[in-house]
Enzyme design. Sequence first.
Site, PDB file in Angstrom:
ATOM      1  N   SER A 132       9.345  -4.276  -0.149  1.00  0.00           N
ATOM      2  CA  SER A 132       9.984  -3.701  -1.336  1.00  0.00           C
ATOM      3  C   SER A 132      11.463  -4.079  -1.390  1.00  0.00           C
ATOM      4  O   SER A 132      12.107  -4.222  -0.349  1.00  0.00           O
ATOM      5  CB  SER A 132       9.851  -2.177  -1.285  1.00  0.00           C
ATOM      6  N   HIS A 303       1.146   3.479  -9.333  1.00  0.00           N
ATOM      7  CA  HIS A 303       2.170   3.731  -8.317  1.00  0.00           C
ATOM      8  C   HIS A 303       1.697   4.802  -7.328  1.00  0.00           C
ATOM      9  O   HIS A 303       2.500   5.567  -6.782  1.00  0.00           O
ATOM     10  CB  HIS A 303       3.483   4.156  -8.993  1.00  0.00           C
TER      11      HIS A 303
END
Length: 417
Positions: A132, A303
């Site tokens: 990320s 998500h």
Amino acid sequence: MHDTTAAPVRRTAGGNTLSARYQRLQQRFPTVAHVRNHARRHVPHFAFEYMDGGAGTDKGIARNWSALDAVELVPRYGVTTGLPPVDVELFGRRYAAPLGIAPMGGPSIAWPGADEHLAAAAQAARVPYALSTVGGITIERAAALAPDVFWFQLYRFAKDDHKVGFDLVRRADAAGAHVLVLTMDVPVRTTRSREVVGGIVYPFRITPRMAAGVAASPGYLMSLWRHGITRFACLMPYAGGDTSTNGMARFMQGEQRGAFTWEEVARYRERWKRPLVLKGILHPSDAEKAVALGIDGLIVSNHGGRQVEGLPAAIDALPAVVAAVGKRATVMMDSGVRSGMDVVRAVALGAGAAFAGKAFLWGVAALGADGPGHVIDIMADEMRSALGQIGARTLAEAREVVVRHPGALNFQSNVAP
Ligand SMILES: Cc1cc2nc3c(=O)[nH]c(=O)nc-3n(C[C@H](O)[C@H](O)[C@H](O)COP(=O)(O)O)c2cc1C
């Protein structure tokens, strides 16, 4: 009646070799649910709340799980399958299983040092690992730890004509990231009540209230001692020399976050010459737009229920997106995946691969460096077993089984039933 096929079969994600780690851990942690239970007891309360909690009151997480559980595959008999192989090709590279480690910010809150353990485990098992933008190791470190399986995920850093965003992409390219993932589904900030009540503060630090929990978790404390507090490692070069917690917080506040526009997606497409994936797509029309812009892959995702709890489960949106895209792009999914059975469900509904987030954090929180690899072993073994059970000799054959999917979204009308 005895079920003579019930004895545990121990294999690694790669195939036929038995992993000593799997043999050792499988007795106590045969499923991801067992891993999660242990994680809950093994880390401070705030750490578990960080990795496990969702938006609002976790209804989105519950929906992801129940929607996956509701997908039933009808077996066919009359062929000998053995334990089918699960290796898969994604964007021209071979991976050991259609299962990847989803990009996650702050995994080292769950367990200090988690970023490194996730990357190393993915490399060892040869499954995709997505770092990320707000992960705890640099792009360059991730590429060194996971050279064969490294994907980079980008959030929108758009200030000064994407100065930071474009530089991150340049670094990912230079480091040899195989795939760039643009996350579309964080247009605004959210509140996760379990984090709030658990006492987590941003920028992250150990407050006096959290310290008691850390002191009561010796393993966590040792790891914290060794690895330090998690930092936004990828973003440090952009904070104007002040990489203190406050300096980084100021930098983050000054940036323009939010969701990428389609125009911006097109600009990233122009810059990034390797496979480009959009993550967080739930609507087939968005999938169509992405494909029209030359996107190579999509991750159908909500998500993991962490942004808002009123979205459809990703598995329920998957078939409509697969139908819209056809063979023009690789459709993948995440959100709620906790077993190899879930991965096979996703594959049966047309996914080229599935990703998991929380399952890997539970792994690292429960078992430290061994955890993510054990979660991969569990799921890969379950995938082979599930395929064999439904009479599929290959992943491709799983797409031919009859599926009952009560939650499948139908986008023919504006109001999906
Ligand atoms: C602690 C945590 C942090 C996350 N951070 C990011 C992130 O930085 N970027 C991103 O695209 N997705 C992020 N996600 C979402 C995951 O990539 C993935 O979509 C989600 O975890 C999948 O659902 P699951 O947790 O049920 O497997 C995060 C998820 C978790 C659990």
